[in-house]
Design an enzyme around this catalytic site. Structure first.
Site, PDB file in Angstrom:
ATOM      1  CG  ASP A  79      -1.482   3.784  -6.740  1.00 32.24           C
ATOM      2  OD1 ASP A  79      -0.656   2.880  -6.926  1.00 32.24           O
ATOM      3  OD2 ASP A  79      -1.617   4.368  -5.649  1.00 32.24           O
ATOM      4  CE  LYS A 103       3.247   3.597 -11.869  1.00 37.98           C
ATOM      5  NZ  LYS A 103       2.219   4.291 -11.086  1.00 37.98           N
ATOM      6  N   GLY A 148       2.957  -1.039  -6.407  1.00 41.26           N
ATOM      7  CA  GLY A 148       1.943  -2.087  -6.472  1.00 41.26           C
ATOM      8  C   GLY A 148       1.241  -1.927  -7.800  1.00 41.26           C
ATOM      9  CG  HIS A 149       3.034  -1.482 -10.997  1.00 46.16           C
ATOM     10  ND1 HIS A 149       4.145  -1.303 -11.774  1.00 46.16           N
ATOM     11  CD2 HIS A 149       2.995  -0.405 -10.167  1.00 46.16           C
ATOM     12  CE1 HIS A 149       4.756  -0.174 -11.418  1.00 46.16           C
ATOM     13  NE2 HIS A 149       4.080   0.378 -10.430  1.00 46.16           N
ATOM     14  CD  GLN A 205       7.674   4.179  -6.395  1.00 44.22           C
ATOM     15  OE1 GLN A 205       8.762   4.129  -6.940  1.00 44.22           O
ATOM     16  NE2 GLN A 205       7.095   3.093  -5.939  1.00 44.22           N
ATOM     17  NE  ARG A 250      -0.621   3.899   2.924  1.00 39.19           N
ATOM     18  CZ  ARG A 250       0.452   4.674   2.768  1.00 39.19           C
ATOM     19  NH1 ARG A 250       0.664   5.679   3.612  1.00 39.19           N
ATOM     20  NH2 ARG A 250       1.304   4.473   1.799  1.00 39.19           N
ATOM     21  N   PRO A 251      -6.922   3.527   2.121  1.00 32.57           N
ATOM     22  CG  PRO A 251      -8.636   4.427   3.434  1.00 32.57           C
ATOM     23  CD  PRO A 251      -7.359   3.656   3.522  1.00 32.57           C
TER      24      PRO A 251
END
Ligand code: GDP
Ligand code: IMO
Ligand code: MG
Length: 436
Positions: free
Chosen positions: A12, A15, A39-40, A223, A305-306
């Site tokens: 995160d 990217k 998740g980009h 990742q 999620r935080p």
């Protein structure tokens, strides 16, 4: 020209934003590992896109995108994303999207096994995305996996599902869950495989042809380095190799064809899921963590999620820089630190009173690390959207310089907001030579 983009921390780092920013300088954008655990997020004007399986280049209509052999692909998630993108006005055709015939499929029982595996680990769970990533890679390396090409041969697909499910159901039932049915899985997957057929491609050959035609290729890591199954904070990692070496294997490209590696580094660190995080802001620093989380919108783009927040870890990031051979770095989220009076940077580790200079292999050691910090003064002013280095406050420039020196890599790009144009492109000699 072939460039690899790699997250330097625990994911995160931004990217997606950087790939989107650079995509129009390339002909092909490809993923080489992982699956829809990624998740980009990309913002273009008033449109927000979250890419999970598809390379972030898909937003650029001129880009051809590739899902490489090193990926694990959930066909249902693939078409959900294709449909989502189509509904957002992106045209997706087999001409511009190629899926490797050698990539492995995530089956419904892999998802179920991800749940049981986390349940079994209890307090020591990994905190996975529960997308079936780990179990799909287990089957790949156990030589039991189902590849995209297998799914296109009905008898083979049926037999492989029956065999895979027989083993999976033993575990699933042991955990008190309902066994899955192979006829139902076959029906679902064979329909999806038929829909996938036109996208399937011999992608390493596609890359070889592209190379001959001097096409420019961008390989988008998902990742990050510290989540790499070999080099990360094992066992609290993902099950693939996001690091630079993984790009050659996972895309099917000779390593010496790769021109350069661009590291994506955030001005601070975050982590989703469990596992050691030496610079995490805990207890006394909870307010700081909340401030960063809120300013940086640090919530998982997949699981919501935080994200755990922490200070910049120069030891871990230098390790990533050396391991991947970063030629240049894109430093993201400078603006998130605008409000801070002081900023800490971890410049060394201490374990049991002894200073150590290497990144420990053992997670128990990682958990014992006492970070040695240097404190820098904040700049306390707005940097959002700044596009020229000379417009940055002096203290912000000092911070950037400090990070660059501490990891030993030149910074080629600074991001000052989520939008494409909220970026400072530095006249970095390395990046310049790539784009000649
Ligand atoms: P990725 O997985 O590495 O692509 O990163 P994510 O997209 O999961 O998370 C990064 C988040 O930060 C996204 O919401 C981006 O839009 C956002 N972002 C990227 N660069 C910047 C930046 O320079 N400043 C701010 N404020 N947000 C950024
Ligand atoms: P991007 O590409 C952050 C984490 C999970 C968990 C561990 C293993 O957006 O940076 P998995 O489902 O892969 O078996 O989970 O890895 N993880 C990520 N963390 N960003 C990601 O992707 C991640 N993909 C997996 O939270 O700790
Ligand atoms: Mg992400």
């Amino acid at each position: 020209m072939i460039i690899v983009i790699i997250g330097a921390q625990w994911g995160d780092e931004g990217k997606g934003k950087v790939v989107d920013l650079l995509a129009d300088r390339f002909d092909i954008v490809a993923r080489y590992q992982g699956g829809h655990n990624a998740g980009h997020s990309v913002y273009v004007g008033d449109k927000a896109f979250v890419l999970r399986l598809l390379p972030s280049g898909i937003i650029h209509e001129e880009s051809t995108c590739v899902l490489g052999n090193g990926m694990v692909i959930d066909p249902k998630a693939f078409f959900e994303e294709v449909d989502q993108m189509t509904s957002q006005g992106i045209s997706i055709t087999p001409e511009r999207l190629k899926v490797s015939s050698r990539a492995h499929l995530i089956m419904p029982y892999h998802r179920a096994l991800d749940h049981t595996s986390e349940e079994r680990l209890g307090n020591e769970k990994i905190g996975t995305t529960l997308r079936g990533i780990g179990p799909a890679y287990e089957d790949k390396y156990g030589r039991r996996g189902i590849r995209v090409s297998d799914a296109l041969v009905p008898e083979l697909l049926k037999a492989r599902i029956e065999r895979g499910l027989e083993e999976a159901n033993r575990v699933i039932v042991m955990y008190g869950r309902e066994p899955l049915r192979s006829d139902e899985i076959y029906e679902e997957i064979s329909a999806l495989a038929e829909r996938l057929r036109p996208f399937v491609c011999e992608t390493s050959n596609f890359f070889a042809q592209a190379k001959k035609q001097n096409k420019k290729i961008l390989l988008e890591g998902a990742q990050a380095t510290l989540l790499d199954v070999d080099h990360g904070t094992y066992p609290y990692v993902t099950s693939s190799n996001p690091t630079a070496g993984g790009a050659a294997v996972g895309a099917g490209i000779p390593p010496h064809h790769i021109t350069g590696v661009l590291g994506i580094v955030r001005t601070y660190a975050t982590r989703v899921g469990e596992g050691p995080f030496p610079t995490e802001m805990l207890d006394a620093e909870e307010d700081m963590a909340n401030l960063i989380r809120q300013r940086g919108n640090e919530y998982g783009s997949v699981t919501k999620r935080p994200r755990r927040c922490g200070w910049f870890d120069a030891v871990a990031t230098k390790y990533a820089a050396e391991l991947n051979g970063f030629n240049s770095v894109a430093l993201t989220k400078l603006d998130v630190l605008d409000a801070l009076e002081e900023i800490k940077v971890c410049v060394g580790y201490e374990i049991d009173g002894k200073r150590i200079d290497t990144f420990p292999a053992v997670s128990l050691d990682l958990a014992k690390i006492k970070p040695i910090y240097e404190t820098l003064e904040g700049w306390k002013s707005d940097t959002v959207g700044i596009t020229k280095i000379e417009d940055l406050p002096a203290k912000a420039r000092e911070y950037v310089e400090f990070l660059s020196n501490s990891i030993g890599v030149e910074i080629g790009l600074i991001s000052t907001g989520p939008e494409r144009d909220q970026t400072i492109i530095l006249q970095d000699s390395v990046m310049e030579s790539w784009f000649k």
